[in-house]
Design an enzyme around this catalytic site. Structure first.
Site, PDB file in Angstrom:
ATOM      1  N   CYS A   2       0.837  -1.207   0.000  1.00  0.00           N
ATOM      2  CA  CYS A   2       0.000   0.000   0.000  1.00  0.00           C
ATOM      3  C   CYS A   2       0.871   1.256   0.000  1.00  0.00           C
ATOM      4  CB  CYS A   2      -0.860   0.019   1.252  1.00  0.00           C
ATOM      5  SG  CYS A   2      -1.794  -1.482   1.470  1.00  0.00           S
ATOM      6  N   ARG A  27       4.925   0.355  -6.233  1.00  0.00           N
ATOM      7  CA  ARG A  27       4.896  -0.553  -5.091  1.00  0.00           C
ATOM      8  C   ARG A  27       3.911  -1.699  -5.304  1.00  0.00           C
ATOM      9  NH1 ARG A  27       6.571   2.621  -0.381  1.00  0.00           N
ATOM     10  NH2 ARG A  27       5.224   1.435   0.977  1.00  0.00           N
ATOM     11  N   TRP A  74      -2.906  -2.610  -1.573  1.00  0.00           N
ATOM     12  CA  TRP A  74      -2.492  -3.940  -2.019  1.00  0.00           C
ATOM     13  C   TRP A  74      -3.190  -4.902  -1.063  1.00  0.00           C
ATOM     14  CZ3 TRP A  74       0.669  -7.912   0.134  1.00  0.00           C
ATOM     15  CH2 TRP A  74       1.119  -8.855  -0.780  1.00  0.00           C
ATOM     16  N   ASN A  98      -1.042   1.210   5.749  1.00  0.00           N
ATOM     17  CA  ASN A  98      -0.153   0.256   5.081  1.00  0.00           C
ATOM     18  C   ASN A  98       0.339  -0.705   6.145  1.00  0.00           C
ATOM     19  OD1 ASN A  98       1.815  -1.131   3.680  1.00  0.00           O
ATOM     20  ND2 ASN A  98       3.280   0.578   3.647  1.00  0.00           N
ATOM     21  N   GLY A  99       0.175  -2.015   5.919  1.00  0.00           N
ATOM     22  CA  GLY A  99       0.646  -2.994   6.901  1.00  0.00           C
ATOM     23  C   GLY A  99      -0.494  -3.878   7.350  1.00  0.00           C
ATOM     24  N   GLU A 480      16.878 -17.460 -10.181  1.00  0.00           N
ATOM     25  CA  GLU A 480      16.438 -16.090 -10.472  1.00  0.00           C
ATOM     26  C   GLU A 480      15.713 -16.032 -11.829  1.00  0.00           C
ATOM     27  OE1 GLU A 480      15.895 -13.443  -9.083  1.00  0.00           O
ATOM     28  OE2 GLU A 480      16.125 -11.783 -10.474  1.00  0.00           O
ATOM     29  N   LYS A 484      11.981 -14.667 -12.246  1.00  0.00           N
ATOM     30  CA  LYS A 484      11.653 -13.543 -13.142  1.00  0.00           C
ATOM     31  C   LYS A 484      10.534 -13.947 -14.098  1.00  0.00           C
ATOM     32  CE  LYS A 484      12.944 -10.697 -11.758  1.00  0.00           C
ATOM     33  NZ  LYS A 484      13.789 -10.549 -10.598  1.00  0.00           N
ATOM     34  N   GLU A 487       7.129 -14.365 -12.275  1.00  0.00           N
ATOM     35  CA  GLU A 487       6.617 -13.085 -11.758  1.00  0.00           C
ATOM     36  C   GLU A 487       5.882 -12.275 -12.816  1.00  0.00           C
ATOM     37  OE1 GLU A 487      10.324 -11.111 -10.195  1.00  0.00           O
ATOM     38  OE2 GLU A 487       8.923 -10.522  -8.620  1.00  0.00           O
ATOM     39  N   HIS A 503      17.024 -36.411  -9.882  1.00  0.00           N
ATOM     40  CA  HIS A 503      16.434 -36.784  -8.591  1.00  0.00           C
ATOM     41  C   HIS A 503      14.961 -36.408  -8.538  1.00  0.00           C
ATOM     42  CE1 HIS A 503      20.324 -37.961  -7.087  1.00  0.00           C
ATOM     43  NE2 HIS A 503      20.817 -36.832  -7.595  1.00  0.00           N
ATOM     44  N   LYS A 602       6.203  -4.035  -4.828  1.00  0.00           N
ATOM     45  CA  LYS A 602       7.623  -3.720  -4.928  1.00  0.00           C
ATOM     46  C   LYS A 602       8.304  -3.866  -3.585  1.00  0.00           C
ATOM     47  CE  LYS A 602      11.327  -2.416  -6.955  1.00  0.00           C
ATOM     48  NZ  LYS A 602      11.982  -3.511  -7.698  1.00  0.00           N
TER      49      LYS A 602
HETATM   50  C1  AGP Z   1      12.033  -9.518  -7.290  1.00  0.00           C
HETATM   51  O1  AGP Z   1      11.817  -9.535  -8.644  1.00  0.00           O
HETATM   52  C2  AGP Z   1      10.882  -9.606  -6.450  1.00  0.00           C
HETATM   53  N1  AGP Z   1       9.822  -8.767  -6.827  1.00  0.00           N
HETATM   54  C3  AGP Z   1      11.055  -9.886  -4.974  1.00  0.00           C
HETATM   55  O2  AGP Z   1      11.433 -11.225  -4.901  1.00  0.00           O
HETATM   56  C4  AGP Z   1      12.054  -9.029  -4.166  1.00  0.00           C
HETATM   57  O3  AGP Z   1      13.351  -9.287  -4.589  1.00  0.00           O
HETATM   58  C5  AGP Z   1      11.884  -9.361  -2.676  1.00  0.00           C
HETATM   59  O4  AGP Z   1      10.583  -9.026  -2.283  1.00  0.00           O
HETATM   60  C6  AGP Z   1      12.889  -8.665  -1.797  1.00  0.00           C
HETATM   61  O5  AGP Z   1      12.753  -7.279  -1.843  1.00  0.00           O
HETATM   62  P1  AGP Z   1      13.865  -6.329  -1.264  1.00  0.00           P
HETATM   63  O6  AGP Z   1      15.096  -6.550  -2.049  1.00  0.00           O
HETATM   64  O7  AGP Z   1      13.304  -4.954  -1.421  1.00  0.00           O
HETATM   65  O8  AGP Z   1      14.060  -6.709   0.179  1.00  0.00           O
END
Ligand code: AGP
Length: 607
Positions: A2, A27, A74, A98-99, A480, A484, A487, A503, A602
């Protein structure tokens, strides 16, 4: 997560609030809303979906108040619809949040027993009712908020607007960040300095537990014990033109292309580029010689950077590394080494799980280091040593340039540790620093493969599952790559250590399954080729990311993406680029919301 905005203005504020909320879009959010005072009465406009929907509502039913609060939500408790959108309000007070309020159920029951009628499913609405009940008992807005804050458990940032109070906003912070901005006869509240950048660059941050009263005259801060405190005003460097994609279609594309520059910038803070050695500051930051272990903790992409870091610290500094996903670290109850070093890695510096781990490690007596991209973040402020990444503001929810800058900082620090511990001699130091100094140039060259990846993405977009494989430092890059892709394209993807293939995951392979193999031509290449052959034998379509020699040795594959030949130490930094481009172009083909993928935020400020 949020986003919060509040303005005490000189003229109508609704337009400014929406524009500031737009700057918080990065965000992630799924509904938005705003409340202002009209003749002392609280009026709200809310809409599910993106800010354009709220804009449309405001065009039909404008708000003209000079004081107001706004929010991008959010969803955590309840669906992203209009009723659950913030601000939540009674006739006396409106609140944005927010939270998470952890004890909201018991508080709702208590407020309902006293006559409150809840409209939404949120954990937030009860806060408006608690403040209202306190106001009805005769408390002032300040007293009502102070009393309510004491009842709340959880992590939250809040902003309050009161009916009949044209010169008052109250903000509070326990967990997620909140900033106060100072204008000329105007005052602002925002989740971060980015939200406030076009309005002011004079910013104060609420410390943990703080709350603040804003009027036209300024801000009065209180700490968690309700004692008045001073909070310094800093000058934010964030530009008002930040929301600019340049010639790129998406922020993610822009950020991928910025990597040669920002990685170079980051490296220049850790290396002495003139002598080709490790900068003295990197060596002095921590007494690496005394360390017997290093505990790394992070989430998501930052965790994968940490996984690469483990290979580097163990290989080049012979320093044993424990690494955990931050959300698990505290619950593992690992024996910690008081006096040791815990290293947090985070782009935002606000991720709730990483922050909680930081505090857990501190209470266990560890020294805290943090690799962070936002220097004003909570993690930066709560750490003993800050290792900055200089990625600049990352807007795309999918982290790209922050990741490679984290890798750059980790690579340089592992060499600093190796030198301090007497593991690498001056000749090796020169050799490895030289390799690092070549990264920006090699990254720029790697970006030239984009047209090929764009073509490949058309077939990748047809897959329903994709497997990523790698060995050694290419294993975290495979993880990663899978993160990506899932996501932003919503295609199911998994990353595996290549040796794990037989395995279990090999059972998935058939002719419909693309398998992306990350394999520089290094000491592990031959072994990875064997795994590739196992895939090919089952009809799997191998997409090999390698260098010229690797492509020559590998034999027939469905597609090879050839990146420049590089020292094996730096290959994670180079191979990050093709896996980012692959995810990006696949998402573009799929037509998804690349910069703000569904359900993602974000900065994840809830556990
Ligand atoms: C990355 O593409 C993600 N959106 C997510 O995994 C992110 O890296 C993770 O939430 C950690 O965020 P930070 O680096 O702001 O702590």
């Amino acid at each position: 997560m949020c986003g919060i905005v509040g303005i005490i203005g000189k003229t109508a504020v609704s337009r400014q609030i929406v524009e500031s909320l737009r700057r918080l879009e990065y965000r992630g959010y799924d509904s938005a809303g705003i409340a202002t005072l009209e003749g002392g009465v609280i009026l709200r406009r809310r809409a599910p979906g993106k800010l354009n929907n709220l804009d449309a509502v405001l065009s039909e039913r404008p708000l003209s108040g000079h004081v107001g609060i706004g929010h991008t939500r959010w969803a955590t408790h309840g669906r992203p619809n209009e009723v659950n959108a913030h601000p939540h309000a009674t006739t006396r007070v409106a609140v944005v949040h927010n939270g998470i309020i952890e004890n909201f159920r018991e508080l709702r029951e208590e407020a309902a027993a006293k006559g409150a009628r809840m409209e939404s499913e949120t954990d937030t609405e009860v806060v408006a009712h608690l403040v209202t009940q306190a106001l009805e008992e005769g408390k002032s807005p300040k007293e009502a908020v102070a009393a309510t804050l004491k009842r709340l458990r959880g992590a939250f940032a809040l902003a309050f607007l009161f009916s009949g109070e044209n010169d008052l906003l109250i903000g509070a912070r326990r967990g997620p960040p909140l900033a106060v901005g100072y204008g000329e006869g105007e005052m602002f509240l925002g989740s971060d300095a980015i939200a406030l950048a076009p309005l002011t660059n004079r910013i104060s941050y609420l410390e943990e537990g703080d709350w603040v009263i804003l009027t036209h005259a300024g801000a009065v801060f209180f700490d968690e014990n309700d004692q008045p405190v001073q909070r310094a005003i800093t000058l934010s460097q964030i530009s008002g033109n930040l929301i600019d994609k340049g010639n790129y279609r998406h922020f993610m594309a822009k950020e991928i292309h910025e990597q040669p520059e920002v990685v170079s910038h980051t490296l220049s803070h850790y290396l002495d580029l003139t002598t080709g050695t490790i900068a003295p500051a990197s060596l002095e930051a921590v007494d690496f010689k005394k360390l017997s272990r290093l505990a790394i903790s992070a989430c998501g992409t930052a965790f994968y950077a940490g996984l690469v870091g483990r290979y580097w610290f163990e290989r080049y500094a012979r320093l044993p590394v424990d690494i955990d996903i931050a959300s698990e670290f505290r619950y593992r109850e690992a024996p910690l080494d008081p006096g040791g070093l815990a290293l947090m890695i985070s782009q935002s510096g606000e991720t709730a799980d990483t922050l909680a781990t930081l505090r857990y490690c501190r209470s266990a007596g560890l020294k805290i280091g943090a690799i962070v991209n936002v220097p004003s973040s909570t993690m930066a402020r709560e750490s003993d040593v800050i290792f900055k990444t200089h990625a600049g503001t990352e807007i795309g929810v999918a982290s790209t340039k922050a990741f490679t800058c984290q890798l750059a900082a980790l690579a340089a620090l592992s060499l600093a540790a190796g030198k301090a511990r007497g593991v690498i001699d001056p000749a090796e130091e020169h050799d490895l620093v030289k390799a690092l100094m070549e990264v920006p140039r090699l990254m720029a060259e790697t970006l030239k493969i984009e047209p090929q990846i764009e073509r490949l993405a058309k077939s990748l977009a047809k897959a329903s599952d994709v497997l990523y494989l790698g060995r050694g430092t290419s294993f975290p890059i495979a993880l990663e790559g899978a993160l990506k892709l899932k996501e932003i394209s919503y295609i199911h993807a998994e990353g595996y250590a290549a040796g794990e293939l037989k395995h279990g995951p090999i059972a998935l392979i058939d002719e419909t399954m693309p398998v992306v193999v990350v394999a520089p031509y290094d000491h592990l290449f031959e072994k990875t080729v064997s795994n590739m052959q196992e895939v090919a034998a089952r009809g799997g379509r191998v997409i090999l990311i390698t260098d010229a020699q690797g492509a020559k040795e590998a034999g027939d594959v469905y597609a090879s993406i050839i990146v420049p030949t590089a020292h094996s130490f730096i290959s994670p930094l180079i191979y990050a680029i093709p896996i980012q481009l692959m995810a990006y172009h696949t998402a573009v083909v799929m037509g998804t919301d690349v910069d703000q993928p569904r359900s993602l935020a974000k900065s994840v400020t809830v556990e």
